[in-house]
Scaffold this motif. Sequence first.
Motif, mmCIF file in Angstrom:
data_model
loop_
_atom_site.group_PDB
_atom_site.id
_atom_site.type_symbol
_atom_site.label_atom_id
_atom_site.label_comp_id
_atom_site.label_asym_id
_atom_site.label_seq_id
_atom_site.Cartn_x
_atom_site.Cartn_y
_atom_site.Cartn_z
ATOM 1 N N ARG A 17 0.842 -1.215 0.000
ATOM 2 C CA ARG A 17 0.000 0.000 0.000
ATOM 3 C C ARG A 17 0.864 1.247 0.000
ATOM 4 O O ARG A 17 0.581 2.220 -0.705
ATOM 5 N N ILE A 18 1.911 1.217 0.789
ATOM 6 C CA ILE A 18 2.808 2.374 0.863
ATOM 7 C C ILE A 18 3.491 2.605 -0.484
ATOM 8 O O ILE A 18 3.569 3.739 -0.966
ATOM 9 N N LEU A 19 3.980 1.541 -1.111
ATOM 10 C CA LEU A 19 4.665 1.688 -2.395
ATOM 11 C C LEU A 19 3.704 2.124 -3.497
ATOM 12 O O LEU A 19 4.059 2.958 -4.340
ATOM 13 N N ASP A 20 2.480 1.590 -3.493
ATOM 14 C CA ASP A 20 1.476 2.037 -4.465
ATOM 15 C C ASP A 20 1.198 3.526 -4.282
ATOM 16 O O ASP A 20 1.144 4.290 -5.254
ATOM 17 N N ALA A 21 1.017 3.939 -3.032
ATOM 18 C CA ALA A 21 0.748 5.350 -2.734
ATOM 19 C C ALA A 21 1.942 6.222 -3.119
ATOM 20 O O ALA A 21 1.765 7.319 -3.665
ATOM 21 N N THR A 22 3.137 5.743 -2.852
ATOM 22 C CA THR A 22 4.350 6.495 -3.197
ATOM 23 C C THR A 22 4.402 6.753 -4.695
ATOM 24 O O THR A 22 4.649 7.880 -5.134
ATOM 25 N N GLU A 23 4.164 5.721 -5.471
ATOM 26 C CA GLU A 23 4.209 5.870 -6.925
ATOM 27 C C GLU A 23 3.174 6.896 -7.394
ATOM 28 O O GLU A 23 3.472 7.759 -8.218
ATOM 29 N N MET A 24 1.965 6.827 -6.856
ATOM 30 C CA MET A 24 0.916 7.770 -7.258
ATOM 31 C C MET A 24 1.253 9.202 -6.846
ATOM 32 O O MET A 24 1.083 10.138 -7.634
ATOM 33 N N VAL A 25 1.720 9.383 -5.625
ATOM 34 C CA VAL A 25 2.046 10.724 -5.141
ATOM 35 C C VAL A 25 3.212 11.314 -5.933
ATOM 36 O O VAL A 25 3.181 12.486 -6.313
ATOM 37 N N PHE A 26 4.224 10.513 -6.218
ATOM 38 C CA PHE A 26 5.346 11.019 -7.012
ATOM 39 C C PHE A 26 4.890 11.414 -8.412
ATOM 40 O O PHE A 26 5.354 12.398 -8.966
ATOM 41 N N ARG A 27 3.979 10.633 -8.999
ATOM 42 C CA ARG A 27 3.457 10.983 -10.330
ATOM 43 C C ARG A 27 2.694 12.301 -10.295
ATOM 44 O O ARG A 27 2.824 13.129 -11.185
ATOM 45 N N GLU A 28 1.875 12.460 -9.274
ATOM 46 C CA GLU A 28 1.018 13.646 -9.183
ATOM 47 C C GLU A 28 1.771 14.899 -8.758
ATOM 48 O O GLU A 28 1.545 15.976 -9.306
ATOM 49 N N MET A 29 2.644 14.773 -7.770
ATOM 50 C CA MET A 29 3.295 15.942 -7.179
ATOM 51 C C MET A 29 4.736 16.130 -7.625
ATOM 52 O O MET A 29 5.273 17.219 -7.464
ATOM 53 N N GLY A 30 5.347 15.075 -8.127
ATOM 54 C CA GLY A 30 6.776 15.105 -8.401
ATOM 55 C C GLY A 30 7.541 14.724 -7.144
ATOM 56 O O GLY A 30 7.049 14.894 -6.020
ATOM 57 N N TYR A 31 8.732 14.220 -7.345
ATOM 58 C CA TYR A 31 9.545 13.726 -6.227
ATOM 59 C C TYR A 31 9.851 14.830 -5.220
ATOM 60 O O TYR A 31 9.677 14.657 -4.015
ATOM 61 N N GLU A 32 10.301 15.968 -5.705
ATOM 62 C CA GLU A 32 10.723 17.047 -4.799
ATOM 63 C C GLU A 32 9.578 17.557 -3.945
ATOM 64 O O GLU A 32 9.754 17.811 -2.755
ATOM 65 N N ALA A 33 8.398 17.722 -4.528
ATOM 66 C CA ALA A 33 7.261 18.285 -3.799
ATOM 67 C C ALA A 33 6.563 17.261 -2.900
ATOM 68 O O ALA A 33 5.864 17.633 -1.959
#
Length: 193
Positions: A17-33
């Motif tokens: 769940r954490i890795l799925d969420a990480t991938e989605m958040v990085f796609r949406e916000m970008g790594y830095e943000a």
Amino acid sequence: MTDAKSLNPRTARSRARILDATEMVFREMGYEAAKVEAIAARAGLTRKTVYNHFSSKEALADAVIARAGAQTEPLYGPAIRSGEPALDLLATILCDSSKWCTANPDLARRALAPRLRPTASPPEDPSLQGVVIDAIRLGQSQGVIRQDEDAGFLSLVLLGLYAQAMLSALETSEIGSDGVRRIVRLVVEGIGT
């Protein structure tokens, strides 16, 4: 990265769940943000739970990248073992990788960065490099790839060119399957006359 098979089912579910969420958040916000708090919220877990599994945002990114790499063997291993044409397989493997890279540009930049590029001896975990090495060995046995060089070294040559082309494409435009096939062809044929 912890082997998912050695985790209890609840821990494995939380990590997934954490890795799925990480991938989605990085796609949406970008790594830095992206913030760990946003990842925890997307996963429906607390920030503390995320930190119990991963020490930092960098560790989260590396785990998502490793998970993507680990998914390559089940996808391409059967085709390699059945002896499909190696050059077609190499092009397909790298085309699929380029799709993941364009869908996950910040993670791709991290995965393709020189400090994280693979070494001549592949890691124990399944990876893109391991699958490429196997496809190159297949090509050597099929007589379409030179046999006087180690498959691990040849994978570094191919992946090094691919990584540089992909990094450039991420800054300008998508490389596309034709561009990936061109890289494979040029590496196999060489640049000499």
